[in-house]
Structures are given as C-alpha cells and as structure tokens.
Enzyme design. Structure first.
Site, PDB file in Angstrom:
ATOM      1  N   ASP A 182       0.836  -1.205   0.000  1.00  0.00           N
ATOM      2  CA  ASP A 182       0.000   0.000   0.000  1.00  0.00           C
ATOM      3  C   ASP A 182       0.875   1.261   0.000  1.00  0.00           C
ATOM      4  OD1 ASP A 182       0.878  -0.327   2.597  1.00  0.00           O
ATOM      5  OD2 ASP A 182      -1.070   0.064   3.536  1.00  0.00           O
TER       6      ASP A 182
ATOM      7  N   GLU B 231       9.193  -3.984  10.509  1.00  0.00           N
ATOM      8  CA  GLU B 231       9.532  -2.679   9.932  1.00  0.00           C
ATOM      9  C   GLU B 231      10.077  -1.738  11.000  1.00  0.00           C
ATOM     10  OE1 GLU B 231       6.645  -0.969   7.275  1.00  0.00           O
ATOM     11  OE2 GLU B 231       7.690   0.949   7.185  1.00  0.00           O
TER      12      GLU B 231
HETATM   13  N1  LIG Z   1       8.885   4.885  -0.642  1.00  0.00           N
HETATM   14  C1  LIG Z   1       8.521   4.337   0.530  1.00  0.00           C
HETATM   15  N2  LIG Z   1       9.422   3.603   1.198  1.00  0.00           N
HETATM   16  C2  LIG Z   1       9.104   3.050   2.392  1.00  0.00           C
HETATM   17  O1  LIG Z   1       9.967   2.357   2.968  1.00  0.00           O
HETATM   18  C3  LIG Z   1       7.804   3.249   2.915  1.00  0.00           C
HETATM   19  C4  LIG Z   1       6.890   4.022   2.179  1.00  0.00           C
HETATM   20  N3  LIG Z   1       7.261   4.562   0.997  1.00  0.00           N
HETATM   21  N4  LIG Z   1       5.637   4.281   2.637  1.00  0.00           N
HETATM   22  C5  LIG Z   1       5.143   3.590   3.806  1.00  0.00           C
HETATM   23  C6  LIG Z   1       6.210   3.320   4.778  1.00  0.00           C
HETATM   24  C7  LIG Z   1       6.720   4.540   5.507  1.00  0.00           C
HETATM   25  N5  LIG Z   1       8.086   4.168   5.815  1.00  0.00           N
HETATM   26  C8  LIG Z   1       8.978   4.941   6.540  1.00  0.00           C
HETATM   27  C9  LIG Z   1       8.931   6.313   6.444  1.00  0.00           C
HETATM   28  C10 LIG Z   1       9.796   7.127   7.165  1.00  0.00           C
HETATM   29  C11 LIG Z   1      10.723   6.562   8.001  1.00  0.00           C
HETATM   30  C12 LIG Z   1      11.607   7.481   8.817  1.00  0.00           C
HETATM   31  O2  LIG Z   1      11.618   8.642   8.590  1.00  0.00           O
HETATM   32  N6  LIG Z   1      12.312   7.009   9.804  1.00  0.00           N
HETATM   33  C13 LIG Z   1      13.135   7.820  10.650  1.00  0.00           C
HETATM   34  C14 LIG Z   1      13.283   7.145  12.004  1.00  0.00           C
HETATM   35  C15 LIG Z   1      13.823   8.040  13.058  1.00  0.00           C
HETATM   36  C16 LIG Z   1      13.837   7.398  14.458  1.00  0.00           C
HETATM   37  O3  LIG Z   1      12.772   6.981  14.973  1.00  0.00           O
HETATM   38  O4  LIG Z   1      14.933   7.286  15.025  1.00  0.00           O
HETATM   39  C17 LIG Z   1      14.498   7.992  10.026  1.00  0.00           C
HETATM   40  O5  LIG Z   1      15.058   9.053  10.174  1.00  0.00           O
HETATM   41  O6  LIG Z   1      14.960   7.052   9.339  1.00  0.00           O
HETATM   42  C18 LIG Z   1      10.795   5.183   8.102  1.00  0.00           C
HETATM   43  C19 LIG Z   1       9.931   4.375   7.365  1.00  0.00           C
HETATM   44  C20 LIG Z   1       8.396   2.891   5.241  1.00  0.00           C
HETATM   45  N7  LIG Z   1       7.419   2.759   4.166  1.00  0.00           N
HETATM   46  C1  LIG Z   2       7.296  -1.365   3.234  1.00  0.00           C
HETATM   47  C2  LIG Z   2       6.500  -2.611   3.037  1.00  0.00           C
HETATM   48  C3  LIG Z   2       6.758  -3.646   4.076  1.00  0.00           C
HETATM   49  C4  LIG Z   2       5.034  -2.318   2.891  1.00  0.00           C
HETATM   50  O1  LIG Z   2       4.190  -2.664   3.682  1.00  0.00           O
HETATM   51  C5  LIG Z   2       4.612  -1.543   1.714  1.00  0.00           C
HETATM   52  O2  LIG Z   2       5.401  -1.384   0.765  1.00  0.00           O
HETATM   53  O3  LIG Z   2       3.459  -1.097   1.699  1.00  0.00           O
HETATM   54 MG   LIG Z   3       2.330  -1.658   3.413  1.00  0.00          MG
END
Ligand SMILES: Nc1nc(=O)c2c([nH]1)NC[C@@H]1CN(c3ccc(C(=O)N[C@@H](CCC(=O)O)C(=O)O)cc3)CN21
Ligand SMILES: CC(C)C(=O)C(=O)O
Ligand SMILES: [Mg+2]
Length: 282
Positions: A45, A183
């Site tokens: 999604d 995740e």
């Molecule tokens: N293009 C895309 N890639 C993804 O991996 C992804 C999506 N979309 N959409 C749904 C979710 C959202 N995801 C995400 C989005 C942002 C972070 C993020 O900003 N993480 C912070 C964590 C900071 C902390 O808690 O220490 C980071 O800075 O990496 C992680 C996963 C993974 N998923």
């Molecule tokens: C990031 C993965 C695990 C997912 O659920 C997605 O692509 O929607």
């Molecule tokens: Mg998903």
C-alpha cells in the site's frame, strides 16, 4: 528456478537462505524485479506514497490494491505475490474480512495477503488462514497506524515495547502466518524475534539478522521516492537522473527540430506528392 511457495520460503529460513522481497506496482516493475531474481513481489500500500502521490498509506482503497495487484500478477511467472490489505479492511467481522480478502485474491490475483498488527488482529488472521489464504504479518512500524504511533519512528527501543512485539510475533505465528515483516525495529530485537519464531521474518530497516529483506522498488532504484535518503534505504541505481536527462534531451531536440530526423520518418511515393498539392488546390 521453480515457483516460490510458502513451503519454499519456510525451507529457505531453515536452510539459512536469505529471502529477497521488493515492492512492485505495475507490469514493467514486476517483470524486471522477477527477472532480477526477487523471491517475493509485494504489492504494497506504499503505492499510495510512491505512485499515487498521497502522503500516507491511509487513503489507499481496496480498489487501488486490486487494480495494481492484478497488473503485477500478469507479469509474475515465478515469484510469489503478496498484496497489502489496505486501511481498515481486515478489522471487522470474519465475514467482512473474508469478503475483502476474497476480492484481493479473485480480482487482484494475489497469492497471499499482508495485514498490519499483532494480537488485536490474530483472530481475523486465523480465520483467513483457515479459509486457505496465506497471510503475511507486519509488526513494528505499521504505517496504517501512523497517527496513533505519532510518526515513522523506530520501534522496540524500550524493553516493554520490545516484549509486546515479541508477544505479537508469537500470536501471529500461532494464528498461522507464513512470514512476518518487521519494519523499523532495532536490530537486536529483530534478531531475537527471528530466532524465536519458526516462520521467516522479512526486515525493512530492521537490521542484518532477519530471514529476508524488503525495500520499496522506488527507493532501491531512486525513482521519485519520498524516502530515498532515509537511513534504512540503500540506493542501487539512479533512475531519476537517467529519466530526467533523457526527457530533457527529448524536449530540447523537439524544440530545436532535431527530432524527428530522416531516420524516424515514413514516405509515400514522391511521384504522388504533386497530386497531393493538386487536390488541395481544387
Ligand atoms: N517509498 C517508501 N518507502 C518506504 O519504505 C515506505 C513508504 N514509501 N511508505 C510507507 C512506509 C513509511 N516508511 C517509513 C517512512 C519514514 C521513516 C523514517 O523517517 N524514519 C526515521 C526514524 C527516526 C527514528 O525513529 O529514530 C528515520 O530518520 O529514518 C521510516 C519508514 C516505510 N514505508
Ligand atoms: C514497506 C513494506 C513492508 C510495505 O508494507 C509496503 O510497501 O506497503
Ligand atoms: Mg504496506
């Protein structure tokens, strides 16, 4: 290479063979990912973020998932297709959940479905598994609950939260999932969970010790990806610069009348050309 099945994925875990999973949302991405040897294609999604332009996965509908899943299924000959159940389509009564899962399987041509959550959805997971549909679990950062979690944050840093996640993983295993996505979970917790459950764990941002890894296609090849520079992502190609350069060149050549040139054009018999002008003058 033979077709990928849930039995094969379980075998891969016991053999210590890593499972490679990547998202796919359309025919060319699915075809290329399969040819590159991916074991599992996830119709995630996340397509809401990367191909539909939403800022979360919450607006994604079951119609969106069916549409993209069906296109991916058309391209897949060997890989195993997992399709995400979208926001709030697997929390109601057994009947309601089975109806939605049936649509994703019959109209979306998926091989299995993925659902976010732990104990609270284990009953519905069990219902779907008992109906003969393989279910993949998804724990840790569950983007459909972003407004409850309060952002895309790393999960399982504190002991209490880590213990909850371990219990959720066991509840999903009991309910019959064939694999669990972890995740944005700390590496130590993901390692422990991978050792504690018999089904494969597939990590994203969850370190080196999961039984497999998953990334979003557009993050892997850097194609208009919103999360391209996040710590958990590694970029293996830069499609964006290739596409931008290619299209700029095309636009420039059209404006400069360099494209098309004589190699791209079709001709009629030159003797007929005067007649063409003749008829238009009448
Ligand atoms: N293009 C895309 N890639 C993804 O991996 C992804 C999506 N979309 N959409 C749904 C979710 C959202 N995801 C995400 C989005 C942002 C972070 C993020 O900003 N993480 C912070 C964590 C900071 C902390 O808690 O220490 C980071 O800075 O990496 C992680 C996963 C993974 N998923
Ligand atoms: C990031 C993965 C695990 C997912 O659920 C997605 O692509 O929607
Ligand atoms: Mg998903």
């Amino acid at each position: 290479m033979g077709k990928v099945s849930t039995a094969k994925l379980k075998q891969m875990k016991s053999d210590g063979t890593p499972i490679a999973m990547i998202t796919a949302y359309d025919y060319p991405s699915a075809k290329l990912a399969e040819e590159a040897g991916a074991d599992i294609l996830l119709v995630g999604d996340s397509l809401g973020n990367v191909v539909l332009g939403y800022d979360s996965t919450i607006p994604v509908t079951i119609e969106d998932m069916i549409y993209h899943s069906r296109v991916v299924a058309r391209a897949a000959a060997r890989s195993f297709i997992v399709t995400d159940m979208p926001f709030l389509t697997y929390h109601g009564s057994s009947d309601a959940v089975l109806r939605q899962v049936a649509r994703v399987m019959q109209e979306g041509h998926a091989h299995s479905v993925k659902m976010e959550g732990g104990r609270e959805i284990a009953g519905n997971v069990e219902t779907v598994v008992k109906a003969g549909v393989p279910v993949m679990g998804h724990l840790g950062l569950t983007p459909q609950s972003v407004h409850q979690i309060g952002g895309f944050k790393v999960q399982g840093r504190e002991l209490a939260q880590a213990q909850q996640l371990i219990e959720d993983a066991k509840a999903l295993e009991q309910a019959g999932v064939f694999a669990i996505v972890l995740e944005l979970v700390t590496e130590q917790l993901a390692r422990f969970v991978s050792e504690q459950v018999s089904v494969p764990t597939i990590g994203i941002g969850s370190g080196r010790y999961c039984d497999g890894q998953v990334l979003v296609y557009h993050d892997v090849v850097r194609y208009a990806s919103p999360y391209r520079d996040k710590k958990f992502v590694k970029t293996y190609a830069d499609l964006e610069s290739i596409v931008r350069n290619g299209i700029s060149e095309y636009v420039r050549e059209v404006k400069e009348r360099k494209f098309p040139d004589e190699s791209h054009v079709f001709a009629m018999n030159e003797e007929l050309v005067p007649h063409l002008y003749g008829t238009s003058e009448k």
